[in-house]
Enzyme design. Structure first.
Site, PDB file in Angstrom:
ATOM      1  N   HIS A  29       0.845  -1.187   0.000  1.00  0.00           N
ATOM      2  CA  HIS A  29       0.000   0.000   0.000  1.00  0.00           C
ATOM      3  C   HIS A  29       0.887   1.246   0.000  1.00  0.00           C
ATOM      4  O   HIS A  29       2.092   1.159   0.231  1.00  0.00           O
ATOM      5  CB  HIS A  29      -0.936   0.015   1.221  1.00  0.00           C
ATOM      6  CG  HIS A  29      -0.226   0.003   2.532  1.00  0.00           C
ATOM      7  ND1 HIS A  29      -0.087  -1.119   3.309  1.00  0.00           N
ATOM      8  CD2 HIS A  29       0.429   0.986   3.196  1.00  0.00           C
ATOM      9  CE1 HIS A  29       0.596  -0.831   4.392  1.00  0.00           C
ATOM     10  NE2 HIS A  29       0.936   0.442   4.348  1.00  0.00           N
TER      11      HIS A  29
HETATM   12  C1  T46 Z   1       2.874   0.703   6.976  1.00  0.00           C
HETATM   13  C2  T46 Z   1       3.618  -0.562   7.226  1.00  0.00           C
HETATM   14  C3  T46 Z   1       5.090  -0.331   7.409  1.00  0.00           C
HETATM   15  C4  T46 Z   1      -4.624  -0.315  13.207  1.00  0.00           C
HETATM   16  O1  T46 Z   1      -5.762  -0.510  13.644  1.00  0.00           O
HETATM   17  N1  T46 Z   1      -3.870   0.702  13.688  1.00  0.00           N
HETATM   18  C5  T46 Z   1      -2.623   0.966  13.247  1.00  0.00           C
HETATM   19  O2  T46 Z   1      -1.975   1.936  13.729  1.00  0.00           O
HETATM   20  C6  T46 Z   1      -2.070   0.113  12.224  1.00  0.00           C
HETATM   21  C7  T46 Z   1      -0.668   0.373  11.696  1.00  0.00           C
HETATM   22  C8  T46 Z   1      -2.818  -0.921  11.759  1.00  0.00           C
HETATM   23  N2  T46 Z   1      -4.079  -1.139  12.246  1.00  0.00           N
HETATM   24  C9  T46 Z   1      -4.853  -2.295  11.762  1.00  0.00           C
HETATM   25  C10 T46 Z   1      -5.266  -2.241  10.298  1.00  0.00           C
HETATM   26  C11 T46 Z   1      -5.281  -3.703   9.899  1.00  0.00           C
HETATM   27  O3  T46 Z   1      -6.532  -4.260  10.232  1.00  0.00           O
HETATM   28  O4  T46 Z   1      -4.017  -3.441  11.897  1.00  0.00           O
HETATM   29  C12 T46 Z   1      -4.220  -4.338  10.808  1.00  0.00           C
HETATM   30  C13 T46 Z   1      -2.911  -4.600  10.070  1.00  0.00           C
HETATM   31  O5  T46 Z   1      -2.508  -3.417   9.374  1.00  0.00           O
HETATM   32  P1  T46 Z   1      -1.893  -3.466   7.882  1.00  0.00           P
HETATM   33  O6  T46 Z   1      -2.478  -4.584   7.121  1.00  0.00           O
HETATM   34  O7  T46 Z   1      -1.979  -2.096   7.296  1.00  0.00           O
HETATM   35  O8  T46 Z   1      -0.353  -3.820   8.244  1.00  0.00           O
HETATM   36  P2  T46 Z   1       0.915  -3.779   7.295  1.00  0.00           P
HETATM   37  O9  T46 Z   1       1.989  -4.474   8.029  1.00  0.00           O
HETATM   38  O10 T46 Z   1       0.599  -4.214   5.928  1.00  0.00           O
HETATM   39  O11 T46 Z   1       1.286  -2.197   7.210  1.00  0.00           O
HETATM   40  C14 T46 Z   1       1.698  -1.500   8.362  1.00  0.00           C
HETATM   41  C15 T46 Z   1       1.020  -0.130   8.442  1.00  0.00           C
HETATM   42  O12 T46 Z   1      -0.401  -0.279   8.397  1.00  0.00           O
HETATM   43  C16 T46 Z   1       1.445   0.764   7.321  1.00  0.00           C
HETATM   44  O13 T46 Z   1       1.031   2.096   7.590  1.00  0.00           O
HETATM   45  O14 T46 Z   1       3.410   1.611   6.367  1.00  0.00           O
HETATM   46  O15 T46 Z   1       3.110  -1.321   8.331  1.00  0.00           O
END
Ligand code: T46
Length: 134
Positions: A50
């Site tokens: 993303h």
């Molecule tokens: C990024 C990379 C480096 C939350 O509720 N609060 C938060 O602060 C974050 C970061 C995530 N979430 C929830 C959203 C999803 O349901 O946690 C779940 C996993 O998040 P995501 O799929 O976005 O995780 P990554 O590892 O793909 O990405 C994360 C960050 O979201 C993103 O901003 O830059 O780590």
């Protein structure tokens, strides 16, 4: 200009080991609104895929290692994250992918904004469309 922008942290070490301190207004080039960490990532799991419209972040691999890909729609670069004394500044509108996590990997992220799902662009074609229209 390279997409890979490192911030070097000072090591406050002594005979007991090492310590890194990050303070608001020093080294991190934005006001800190949120800190999160990613750990226990399964072997073979890939994360990210993303970009963020507005959010800026500094990513620090405090333990273990993983491979980060950054893509601004013009160039694509990859870097191994494996050093707890270096932060990777990720600007807004940069697509990121994270691969090859080691079992012990802990990724600490300092963010400029509170969590906001509407700030995410999770579709690469849509990301490229927005880059071209900027
Ligand atoms: C990024 C990379 C480096 C939350 O509720 N609060 C938060 O602060 C974050 C970061 C995530 N979430 C929830 C959203 C999803 O349901 O946690 C779940 C996993 O998040 P995501 O799929 O976005 O995780 P990554 O590892 O793909 O990405 C994360 C960050 O979201 C993103 O901003 O830059 O780590």
């Amino acid at each position: 200009m390279s997409l890979v922008k490192w911030i070097d942290f000072q090591i406050l070490g002594d005979e007991r080991g090492s310590l890194v301190a990050l303070e608001q207004g020093r080294l991190v080039p934005f006001d800190i609104k949120r800190i999160y960490y990613i750990y226990h990532t399964g072997v073979g799991v890939n994360r990210g895929f993303h970009a963020h419209r507005n959010l800026k972040q500094v990513a620090i691999c405090v333990a273990g290692k993983f491979r980060m890909i950054l893509d601004d729609g013009v160039s694509r670069e990859e870097v191994w994250m494996d050093c707890p004394t270096k932060g990777l500044l990720i600007e807004s509108m940069v697509w990121r992918e994270m691969h090859d996590f080691s079992e012990n990997c802990v990724l600490l992220v300092i963010a400029s904004e509170h969590y906001d799902e509407t700030d995410y662009i999770r579709d690469y074609k849509e990301f490229m469309r927005q880059v071209k229209n900027a």
